[in-house]
Design a protein around this motif. Structure first.
Motif, PDB file in Angstrom:
ATOM      1  N   GLU A  76      51.594  17.981  40.663  1.00  0.00           N
ATOM      2  CA  GLU A  76      51.425  19.058  41.641  1.00  0.00           C
ATOM      3  C   GLU A  76      49.981  19.114  42.128  1.00  0.00           C
ATOM      4  OE1 GLU A  76      52.411  23.865  42.046  1.00  0.00           O
ATOM      5  OE2 GLU A  76      52.397  22.885  40.084  1.00  0.00           O
ATOM      6  N   TYR A  77      49.822  19.430  43.432  1.00  0.00           N
ATOM      7  CA  TYR A  77      48.504  19.757  43.961  1.00  0.00           C
ATOM      8  C   TYR A  77      48.470  21.265  44.177  1.00  0.00           C
ATOM      9  CZ  TYR A  77      44.777  20.590  47.306  1.00  0.00           C
ATOM     10  OH  TYR A  77      43.676  21.095  47.931  1.00  0.00           O
ATOM     11  N   ILE A  78      47.477  21.930  43.606  1.00  0.00           N
ATOM     12  CA  ILE A  78      47.356  23.384  43.717  1.00  0.00           C
ATOM     13  C   ILE A  78      46.135  23.694  44.576  1.00  0.00           C
ATOM     14  CG2 ILE A  78      47.071  25.555  42.451  1.00  0.00           C
ATOM     15  CD1 ILE A  78      48.343  24.233  40.052  1.00  0.00           C
ATOM     16  N   SER A  79      46.374  24.245  45.752  1.00  0.00           N
ATOM     17  CA  SER A  79      45.276  24.603  46.645  1.00  0.00           C
ATOM     18  C   SER A  79      44.551  25.840  46.127  1.00  0.00           C
ATOM     19  CB  SER A  79      45.817  24.875  48.053  1.00  0.00           C
ATOM     20  OG  SER A  79      46.668  26.016  48.039  1.00  0.00           O
ATOM     21  N   LYS A  80      43.372  26.112  46.701  1.00  0.00           N
ATOM     22  CA  LYS A  80      42.621  27.299  46.321  1.00  0.00           C
ATOM     23  C   LYS A  80      43.452  28.558  46.572  1.00  0.00           C
ATOM     24  CE  LYS A  80      38.340  27.714  47.619  1.00  0.00           C
ATOM     25  NZ  LYS A  80      37.699  28.015  46.315  1.00  0.00           N
ATOM     26  N   GLU A  81      44.154  28.576  47.718  1.00  0.00           N
ATOM     27  CA  GLU A  81      44.950  29.750  48.069  1.00  0.00           C
ATOM     28  C   GLU A  81      46.088  29.975  47.086  1.00  0.00           C
ATOM     29  OE1 GLU A  81      44.111  27.307  50.111  1.00  0.00           O
ATOM     30  OE2 GLU A  81      42.544  28.382  51.244  1.00  0.00           O
ATOM     31  N   LYS A  82      46.757  28.879  46.690  1.00  0.00           N
ATOM     32  CA  LYS A  82      47.869  29.009  45.745  1.00  0.00           C
ATOM     33  C   LYS A  82      47.360  29.413  44.361  1.00  0.00           C
ATOM     34  CE  LYS A  82      52.086  26.746  44.116  1.00  0.00           C
ATOM     35  NZ  LYS A  82      51.986  27.316  42.760  1.00  0.00           N
ATOM     36  N   ALA A  83      46.226  28.875  43.952  1.00  0.00           N
ATOM     37  CA  ALA A  83      45.652  29.252  42.663  1.00  0.00           C
ATOM     38  C   ALA A  83      45.334  30.743  42.625  1.00  0.00           C
ATOM     39  CB  ALA A  83      44.391  28.430  42.390  1.00  0.00           C
ATOM     40  N   PHE A  84      44.815  31.256  43.749  1.00  0.00           N
ATOM     41  CA  PHE A  84      44.465  32.677  43.827  1.00  0.00           C
ATOM     42  C   PHE A  84      45.725  33.543  43.819  1.00  0.00           C
ATOM     43  CE2 PHE A  84      42.833  36.543  45.942  1.00  0.00           C
ATOM     44  CZ  PHE A  84      41.739  36.782  45.114  1.00  0.00           C
ATOM     45  N   SER A  85      46.738  33.125  44.564  1.00  0.00           N
ATOM     46  CA  SER A  85      47.980  33.896  44.600  1.00  0.00           C
ATOM     47  C   SER A  85      48.684  33.871  43.239  1.00  0.00           C
ATOM     48  CB  SER A  85      48.915  33.373  45.695  1.00  0.00           C
ATOM     49  OG  SER A  85      49.338  32.053  45.411  1.00  0.00           O
ATOM     50  N   ASP A  86      48.604  32.727  42.536  1.00  0.00           N
ATOM     51  CA  ASP A  86      49.183  32.645  41.192  1.00  0.00           C
ATOM     52  C   ASP A  86      48.462  33.592  40.233  1.00  0.00           C
ATOM     53  OD1 ASP A  86      50.987  30.761  42.028  1.00  0.00           O
ATOM     54  OD2 ASP A  86      49.907  29.036  41.207  1.00  0.00           O
ATOM     55  N   LEU A  87      47.138  33.682  40.380  1.00  0.00           N
ATOM     56  CA  LEU A  87      46.373  34.593  39.531  1.00  0.00           C
ATOM     57  C   LEU A  87      46.756  36.039  39.803  1.00  0.00           C
ATOM     58  CD1 LEU A  87      44.140  35.133  37.479  1.00  0.00           C
ATOM     59  CD2 LEU A  87      42.483  35.045  39.360  1.00  0.00           C
ATOM     60  N   LYS A  88      46.919  36.394  41.083  1.00  0.00           N
ATOM     61  CA  LYS A  88      47.318  37.759  41.431  1.00  0.00           C
ATOM     62  C   LYS A  88      48.705  38.078  40.880  1.00  0.00           C
ATOM     63  CE  LYS A  88      46.276  39.545  45.394  1.00  0.00           C
ATOM     64  NZ  LYS A  88      46.137  39.815  46.848  1.00  0.00           N
ATOM     65  N   ALA A  89      49.599  37.099  40.950  1.00  0.00           N
ATOM     66  CA  ALA A  89      50.949  37.309  40.404  1.00  0.00           C
ATOM     67  C   ALA A  89      50.897  37.500  38.894  1.00  0.00           C
ATOM     68  CB  ALA A  89      51.849  36.127  40.761  1.00  0.00           C
ATOM     69  N   THR A  90      50.002  36.772  38.230  1.00  0.00           N
ATOM     70  CA  THR A  90      49.865  36.901  36.776  1.00  0.00           C
ATOM     71  C   THR A  90      49.304  38.262  36.393  1.00  0.00           C
ATOM     72  OG1 THR A  90      49.481  34.519  36.554  1.00  0.00           O
ATOM     73  CG2 THR A  90      48.787  35.910  34.714  1.00  0.00           C
ATOM     74  N   LEU A  91      48.327  38.760  37.175  1.00  0.00           N
ATOM     75  CA  LEU A  91      47.725  40.055  36.882  1.00  0.00           C
ATOM     76  C   LEU A  91      48.677  41.218  37.167  1.00  0.00           C
ATOM     77  CD1 LEU A  91      44.103  39.491  38.241  1.00  0.00           C
ATOM     78  CD2 LEU A  91      44.839  39.598  35.845  1.00  0.00           C
ATOM     79  N   GLY A  92      49.613  41.015  38.093  1.00  0.00           N
ATOM     80  CA  GLY A  92      50.598  42.051  38.395  1.00  0.00           C
ATOM     81  C   GLY A  92      49.956  43.312  38.934  1.00  0.00           C
ATOM     82  N   ALA A  93      50.150  44.428  38.221  1.00  0.00           N
ATOM     83  CA  ALA A  93      49.635  45.723  38.676  1.00  0.00           C
ATOM     84  C   ALA A  93      48.113  45.768  38.672  1.00  0.00           C
ATOM     85  CB  ALA A  93      50.200  46.836  37.793  1.00  0.00           C
ATOM     86  N   GLN A  94      47.473  44.860  37.919  1.00  0.00           N
ATOM     87  CA  GLN A  94      46.011  44.834  37.858  1.00  0.00           C
ATOM     88  C   GLN A  94      45.404  43.920  38.920  1.00  0.00           C
ATOM     89  OE1 GLN A  94      44.580  46.904  35.679  1.00  0.00           O
ATOM     90  NE2 GLN A  94      46.646  47.504  35.033  1.00  0.00           N
ATOM     91  N   ALA A  95      46.224  43.424  39.844  1.00  0.00           N
ATOM     92  CA  ALA A  95      45.725  42.504  40.870  1.00  0.00           C
ATOM     93  C   ALA A  95      44.682  43.151  41.774  1.00  0.00           C
ATOM     94  CB  ALA A  95      46.894  41.978  41.713  1.00  0.00           C
ATOM     95  N   GLY A  96      44.657  44.469  41.825  1.00  0.00           N
ATOM     96  CA  GLY A  96      43.668  45.166  42.647  1.00  0.00           C
ATOM     97  C   GLY A  96      42.241  44.904  42.206  1.00  0.00           C
TER      98      GLY A  96
END
Length: 299
Positions: free
Chosen positions: A93-113
């Motif tokens: 897989e190639y993970i772009s900067k944007e996808k890495a950031f969106s994956d991190l936000k999904a992992t943080l869930g309610a704390q994504a703010g």
């Protein structure tokens, strides 16, 4: 032989009738034992799967190749070609900067703010590669890492064995913690069974005195109480296993994926562990009964 069977049938009938008469006390005891053995079984389930994960990781080598922030498409293509030139390397897989950031936000869930205050995306793009079908003895991950980090556009490289070593260290620490917690839980089960049998003895003290007056032996009086303690432990262990299996079915996934790569399969306790947990409940119930009985009868 028939006489012996009749005696033991009497003991079992007497024990279970006593449990029914004092069902509230025994229900509370069995419930508490179930919770204690459920925690113990949960630790065992975790360590069984953790061991499988370490073995599975040991069968393959995977790498994360992180790219420079300002990398151009041409440089990124040259990095990709360098990776493909490695023996048995497979870009999963190639993970772009944007996808890495969106994956991190999904992992943080309610704390994504918490990420809203960032002025730019700090996460790098990366290639996820695996050497799944290669002979591990032929691979030198450190050497491959060094070669890839010399390629223009590559920021750094991490490989699975680095994480595996850290993970094994965490597992060792958790095993020590699990042993301490398990010992405390076993002591709690002993205390629960001991107190329950004591209450049973107090509620039957007149009946026990009558048995003694008519010449009944100590073991004749003890046997139903020992059966009650063993039954409590066995019921607690059985209920703990049923609940643990139900939780395993509800919450486990067939395969856990990290960055799109299948890493491990969650499994239930092996049969040997199931037998050990049941035997532990039975043994703790018997020992707790012996402790309680020892204060009222001469051993």
């Amino acid at each position: 032989m028939m006489r012996l069977l009749r005696i033991w049938r009497y003991h079992f009938n007497h024990a279970f009738s006593g449990m029914i008469q004092n069902r509230l006390i025994h229900a509370i005891s069995v419930g508490t034992i179930t919770i204690s053995l459920l925690f113990l079984g949960g630790f065992a389930l975790f360590f069984v799967n953790a061991g499988n994960w370490v073995v599975e990781w040991g069968k393959s080598v995977s790498m994360s190749v992180y790219l420079d922030d300002a990398i151009s498409p041409e440089t990124r293509k040259s990095v990709e070609n360098a990776i493909r030139s490695l023996p048995d390397a497979d870009i999963r897989e190639y993970i772009s900067k944007e996808k890495a950031f969106s994956d991190l936000k999904a992992t943080l869930g309610a704390q994504a703010g918490l990420l809203d205050g960032l002025t730019k995306n700090p996460l790098p793009a990366s290639f996820e590669i695996m050497f799944k079908d290669s002979e591990k003895e032929r691979l030198d991950p450190k050497k491959i890492k060094g070669e890839l980090e010399k390629v223009k556009g590559v920021s750094e490289v991490h490989y699975s064995e680095e994480y595996q070593a850290r993970f094994e260290g965490v597992i060792r620490a958790l095993k020590i913690t699990g042993m301490i917690v398990g010992l405390l839980l076993c002591m709690a089960v002993l205390l629960i069974v001991t107190n329950t049998i004591k209450l049973t003895i107090y509620s039957r003290r007149e009946e026990i005195e009558i048995y003694k007056l008519v010449g009944a032996s100590d073991w004749f009086v003890r046997a139903p109480l020992l059966i009650e303690g063993a039954a409590q432990g066995l019921l607690g262990g059985s209920m703990a296993l049923v609940i643990l299996f139900a939780l395993h079915l509800v919450f486990s996934l067939d395969n856990i994926h990290v960055l799109g790569l299948p890493i491990f399969r969650v499994v239930f306790l092996p049969c040997s562990y199931v037998v050990i947990l049941l035997f532990l409940g039975l043994t703790l119930g018997l020992i707790g009964s012996f402790i309680a009985i020892g204060r009222f009868f001469k051993i």
